[in-house]
Scaffold this active site. Structure first.
Site, PDB file in Angstrom:
ATOM      1  N   HIS A  97      54.544  72.484 -29.461  1.00 59.10           N
ATOM      2  CA  HIS A  97      53.196  72.487 -30.054  1.00 59.10           C
ATOM      3  C   HIS A  97      52.239  73.215 -29.102  1.00 59.10           C
ATOM      4  O   HIS A  97      52.376  73.109 -27.887  1.00 59.10           O
ATOM      5  CB  HIS A  97      52.736  71.041 -30.287  1.00 59.10           C
ATOM      6  CG  HIS A  97      51.508  70.987 -31.143  1.00 59.10           C
ATOM      7  ND1 HIS A  97      50.254  71.244 -30.636  1.00 59.10           N
ATOM      8  CD2 HIS A  97      51.347  70.737 -32.466  1.00 59.10           C
ATOM      9  CE1 HIS A  97      49.369  71.150 -31.624  1.00 59.10           C
ATOM     10  NE2 HIS A  97      50.003  70.849 -32.744  1.00 59.10           N
ATOM     11  N   GLU A 125      52.119  77.692 -36.590  1.00 66.34           N
ATOM     12  CA  GLU A 125      50.827  77.072 -36.259  1.00 66.34           C
ATOM     13  C   GLU A 125      49.945  78.073 -35.523  1.00 66.34           C
ATOM     14  O   GLU A 125      49.974  78.121 -34.280  1.00 66.34           O
ATOM     15  CB  GLU A 125      51.036  75.853 -35.345  1.00 66.34           C
ATOM     16  CG  GLU A 125      51.877  74.759 -35.927  1.00 66.34           C
ATOM     17  CD  GLU A 125      51.384  73.371 -35.469  1.00 66.34           C
ATOM     18  OE1 GLU A 125      51.836  72.398 -36.044  1.00 66.34           O
ATOM     19  OE2 GLU A 125      50.525  73.278 -34.566  1.00 66.34           O
TER      20      GLU A 125
HETATM   21  P1  13P Z   1      44.745  69.872 -37.314  1.00 64.67           P
HETATM   22  O1  13P Z   1      45.242  69.538 -38.681  1.00 64.67           O
HETATM   23  O2  13P Z   1      43.957  68.768 -36.666  1.00 64.67           O
HETATM   24  O3  13P Z   1      44.031  71.185 -37.268  1.00 64.67           O
HETATM   25  O4  13P Z   1      46.022  70.052 -36.382  1.00 64.67           O
HETATM   26  C1  13P Z   1      47.092  70.791 -36.836  1.00 64.67           C
HETATM   27  C2  13P Z   1      48.199  70.583 -35.900  1.00 64.67           C
HETATM   28  O5  13P Z   1      48.080  70.772 -34.705  1.00 64.67           O
HETATM   29  C3  13P Z   1      49.465  70.080 -36.469  1.00 64.67           C
HETATM   30  O6  13P Z   1      50.448  69.932 -35.513  1.00 64.67           O
END
Ligand code: 13P
Length: 260
Positions: free
Chosen positions: A97, A169
């Site tokens: 992440h 992401e």
């Molecule tokens: P948010 O939905 O808070 O933007 O975060 C997304 C995320 O990091 C999912 O792993």
């Protein structure tokens, strides 16, 4: 349903909820949500909550994911938790992440070792990749995504690669990033296309079709359906909006409607 692959809706609670709060959340969610074979709802609480939630959860309804772990299986690593210690509680584990890459300085080598450790321990890794705002502005989106994918899967054989889930992401679209902004569906479609093309180059076309690619930038109850409709996107990794039962339930409902 247009895709032969499952849909995943994953709650990444990040560093929120005590074990008691997590348990209450799970109890309320269990009473409200019906899942199906094609829709997998996964909760990723803090490590401290994994064991108690594993005793409470109905694994036919929901699964658990670790948010983090250390890649060695045991040893003198003060403060760390091995995936081998928590593998009986979880079916999935988030790896790479951006909050771990950039706040905790995890390297590509650490991430590759974690993906391999998860597979070795029978846990499905959810490998997060995505470019920063700086990389996007500099025209380096493709090279950043390709490099992270290549490095993250470095130690994974063709036999194991379809056990990995990829979450795209874009760092600039995550709520914890300063000045975060929503990603455009076209950008996400391009990224998932790039991811599948690279998987095809590394492991063959059939594998690229089999592998699940999720979207993990910010989504909420209003935007979830739009993101789920992007061709090739097999689900959502949700941060902030998963902390509120109502909004997380709406996102699950959107996924169900999309499957009908
Ligand atoms: P948010 O939905 O808070 O933007 O975060 C997304 C995320 O990091 C999912 O792993």
């Amino acid at each position: 349903m247009t895709s032969p692959r499952k849909t995943y809706i994953i709650a990444n609670w990040k560093m929120n909820f005590t074990p008691g709060q997590a348990s209450l959340y799970l109890q309320r969610l269990s009473n409200r949500v019906q899942t199906s074979r094609d829709l997998q709802v996964i909760l990723a609480p803090s490590t401290i909550s994994l064991q108690p939630l594993s005793l409470q959860i109905n694994r036919r309804q929901f699964k658990l994911a670790a948010q983090n772990f250390y890649w060695r299986d045991f040893g003198p690593y003060t403060g760390e938790t091995a995936i081998s210690q928590i593998r009986s509680f979880v079916d999935y584990a988030i790896v790479g992440h951006s909050e771990r890459r950039y706040l905790f300085h995890e390297s590509e080598q650490d991430i590759a070792a974690k993906v391999a450790a998860a597979i070795r321990n029978g846990v499905t890794p959810i490998l997060c990749i995505g470019e920063t705002s700086f990389e996007r502005k500099n025209g380096e989106t493709k090279s950043a995504i390709s490099a992270q994918l290549h490095e993250g899967l470095h130690d994974i054989s063709a036999e194991d690669v379809d056990k990995v889930i990829i979450a795209y992401e874009p760092v600039w679209a995550i709520s914890s990033t300063k000045n975060a902004r929503p990603a455009k569906p076209a950008d996400i479609a391009d990224a998932q296309d790039l991811i599948r093309k690279q998987i095809a180059r590394l492991y063959g076309k059939a594998t690229a079709e089999k592998i699940s690619v999720l979207y993990g930038g910010s989504v909420n109850a209003d935007t979830a359906a739009g993101y789920l409709a992007i061709p090739g996107i097999d689900g959502l990794l949700v941060g902030d909006a998963s902390l509120v039962g109502d909004s997380f339930c709406s996102i699950i409902e959107a996924a169900k409607r999309y499957q009908e």
